[in-house]
Enzyme design. Sequence first.
Site, PDB file in Angstrom:
ATOM      1  N   GLU A   1      -1.347 -32.119  10.867  1.00  0.00           N
ATOM      2  CA  GLU A   1      -0.563 -31.068  11.504  1.00  0.00           C
ATOM      3  C   GLU A   1      -0.705 -29.738  10.766  1.00  0.00           C
ATOM      4  OE1 GLU A   1       2.889 -33.378  13.896  1.00  0.00           O
ATOM      5  OE2 GLU A   1       3.330 -33.132  11.773  1.00  0.00           O
TER       6      GLU A   1
ATOM      7  N   CYS B   1       0.606 -22.552   7.959  1.00  0.00           N
ATOM      8  CA  CYS B   1       0.898 -23.558   6.940  1.00  0.00           C
ATOM      9  C   CYS B   1      -0.078 -24.704   7.159  1.00  0.00           C
ATOM     10  CB  CYS B   1       2.343 -24.038   7.086  1.00  0.00           C
ATOM     11  SG  CYS B   1       2.751 -25.422   6.004  1.00  0.00           S
TER      12      CYS B   1
ATOM     13  N   CYS C   1       7.119 -38.338  -2.833  1.00  0.00           N
ATOM     14  CA  CYS C   1       8.437 -37.692  -2.905  1.00  0.00           C
ATOM     15  C   CYS C   1       9.382 -38.373  -1.911  1.00  0.00           C
ATOM     16  CB  CYS C   1       8.333 -36.199  -2.601  1.00  0.00           C
ATOM     17  SG  CYS C   1       7.344 -35.302  -3.812  1.00  0.00           S
TER      18      CYS C   1
ATOM     19  N   CYS D   1       9.263 -27.770   6.420  1.00  0.00           N
ATOM     20  CA  CYS D   1       8.756 -28.387   5.194  1.00  0.00           C
ATOM     21  C   CYS D   1       9.128 -29.861   5.129  1.00  0.00           C
ATOM     22  CB  CYS D   1       9.366 -27.714   3.966  1.00  0.00           C
ATOM     23  SG  CYS D   1       8.460 -26.267   3.473  1.00  0.00           S
TER      24      CYS D   1
ATOM     25  N   CYS E   1      10.266 -36.703   1.675  1.00  0.00           N
ATOM     26  CA  CYS E   1       9.189 -36.052   2.433  1.00  0.00           C
ATOM     27  C   CYS E   1       8.493 -37.014   3.394  1.00  0.00           C
ATOM     28  CB  CYS E   1       8.170 -35.483   1.453  1.00  0.00           C
ATOM     29  SG  CYS E   1       6.809 -34.618   2.250  1.00  0.00           S
TER      30      CYS E   1
ATOM     31  N   ASN F   1      15.385 -30.542   4.867  1.00  0.00           N
ATOM     32  CA  ASN F   1      15.146 -30.806   6.282  1.00  0.00           C
ATOM     33  C   ASN F   1      15.278 -32.300   6.556  1.00  0.00           C
ATOM     34  OD1 ASN F   1      14.457 -28.102   7.169  1.00  0.00           O
ATOM     35  ND2 ASN F   1      12.653 -28.337   5.865  1.00  0.00           N
TER      36      ASN F   1
ATOM     37  N   CYS G   1      -0.539 -38.388   1.817  1.00  0.00           N
ATOM     38  CA  CYS G   1      -0.260 -37.891   0.469  1.00  0.00           C
ATOM     39  C   CYS G   1       0.141 -39.072  -0.405  1.00  0.00           C
ATOM     40  CB  CYS G   1       0.893 -36.882   0.537  1.00  0.00           C
ATOM     41  SG  CYS G   1       1.315 -36.132  -1.053  1.00  0.00           S
TER      42      CYS G   1
HETATM   43  N1  SAH Z   1       2.377 -31.346  -2.152  1.00  0.00           N
HETATM   44  C1  SAH Z   1       2.750 -29.968  -2.250  1.00  0.00           C
HETATM   45  C2  SAH Z   1       2.738 -29.216  -0.938  1.00  0.00           C
HETATM   46  C3  SAH Z   1       3.281 -29.868   0.303  1.00  0.00           C
HETATM   47  S1  SAH Z   1       4.986 -29.946   0.583  1.00  0.00           S
HETATM   48  C4  SAH Z   1       4.099 -29.847  -2.921  1.00  0.00           C
HETATM   49  O1  SAH Z   1       4.701 -30.852  -3.242  1.00  0.00           O
HETATM   50  O2  SAH Z   1       4.518 -28.727  -3.170  1.00  0.00           O
HETATM   51  C5  SAH Z   1       5.619 -28.344   0.846  1.00  0.00           C
HETATM   52  C6  SAH Z   1       7.037 -28.208   0.367  1.00  0.00           C
HETATM   53  O3  SAH Z   1       7.979 -28.899   1.202  1.00  0.00           O
HETATM   54  C7  SAH Z   1       7.248 -28.761  -1.035  1.00  0.00           C
HETATM   55  O4  SAH Z   1       8.043 -27.886  -1.764  1.00  0.00           O
HETATM   56  C8  SAH Z   1       8.006 -30.038  -0.719  1.00  0.00           C
HETATM   57  O5  SAH Z   1       8.684 -30.540  -1.836  1.00  0.00           O
HETATM   58  C9  SAH Z   1       8.895 -29.592   0.381  1.00  0.00           C
HETATM   59  N2  SAH Z   1       9.567 -30.643   1.139  1.00  0.00           N
HETATM   60  C10 SAH Z   1       9.148 -31.900   1.352  1.00  0.00           C
HETATM   61  N3  SAH Z   1      10.028 -32.576   2.113  1.00  0.00           N
HETATM   62  C11 SAH Z   1      11.044 -31.737   2.374  1.00  0.00           C
HETATM   63  C12 SAH Z   1      12.251 -31.845   3.127  1.00  0.00           C
HETATM   64  N4  SAH Z   1      12.587 -32.960   3.758  1.00  0.00           N
HETATM   65  N5  SAH Z   1      13.042 -30.747   3.196  1.00  0.00           N
HETATM   66  C13 SAH Z   1      12.682 -29.591   2.576  1.00  0.00           C
HETATM   67  N6  SAH Z   1      11.567 -29.439   1.867  1.00  0.00           N
HETATM   68  C14 SAH Z   1      10.746 -30.493   1.765  1.00  0.00           C
END
Ligand code: SAH
Length: 341
Positions: free
Chosen positions: A90, A103, A114, A331, A117, A288, A110
Amino acid sequence: MRDIKAMLPEEIEAALKEMGQPKYRAGQIFEWLTRGVKSFDEMSNLPKDLRAKLAEEFYIDGLTCLRKQVSQEDGTIKYLWQLRDGNAVETVVMRYKYGNTVCISSQVGCRQGCAFCASTIGGLVRCLEPSEMLDEVLYSQMESGLPIGHIVLMGIGEPLDNFDNVMRFLELVNHPKGMNIGMRHISLSTCGLIEKFDKLAERNLQLTLSVSLHAPDDETRSKIMPANRGRGVENLISACERYYEKTGRRISFEYAMIDGVNDTPEHAKLLAKHARRVSAHVNLIPLNHVDESKFEPSTPEHLKAFQKILRDSGVNATVRRKLGGDIDASCGQLRKKLATR
Ligand code: SAH
């Protein structure tokens, strides 16, 4: 067969030389690629026999749009692109006052895990090629008709886990004869693979490094971000310090506010300390919603109080506006998808 979209003009030039062709053709070819042609036959200012020869040695990659969703709220667009091998990722186009921003994803899936995410569910399938990342930008621009001026590497995947391809993508997209998107208009977001920070700093790129911090202490951070285990917050902040000293570029800390997890005044105070140490800007993001996750966003009151503590201690802290809420384009909500056909 070589992927011609991954090549810089000087590399195309060298290849042409080997084929006994004049080198000025390289610039023409690179320009056609930047216009998104899908075959050498479309390169109408090249002689026919050269087009045929090129097609024997190189291929031109492209994306297929599997789905496009447009937010009724703010015009944000989310694309699902199919890649050559059937995988799909996406990409999101956001319309900010300062310009249109894309974006992009850097990997199919990945492996950073996390806990909050959606992109990490199912793990890593593979890294994206430089040409595939370039195509996310190019095809989003062509399909939407919106000129893209800014890029954030904040989609699916961990860019520093695909270091060489991401560096090559940056060279391609930044090239004056290509899309010519300025490094200062590019943000690279990482969960903190600190072993790559010095390598990145050495390149002295003028891009913005965004560090997904999300917690200021090891106990909290290791719980929600496995990438913290074995690395640690102190090492991360030291790496940020070295990066800032070497490049002179301010880092920004991403901080998703999770109810009852990382949003107490103690967290805010410790975060302020880290941010001051490296003059970082803090981006607060109300978490989110992700269906598979048990975490909830912090309440607006907690968020405000948290921001106030940061600001009172002299830290520049802003709350990121949510875009594309009605199409799950925010995000952490992007997913790798397998084509069903
Ligand atoms: N792997 C990289 C880039 C991708 S994620 C990283 O970790 O930075 C882009 C951003 O979205 C990161 O800051 C990530 O931590 C954040 N993110 C992931 N899940 C999220 C969620 N449910 N709500 C808000 N931000 C989130």
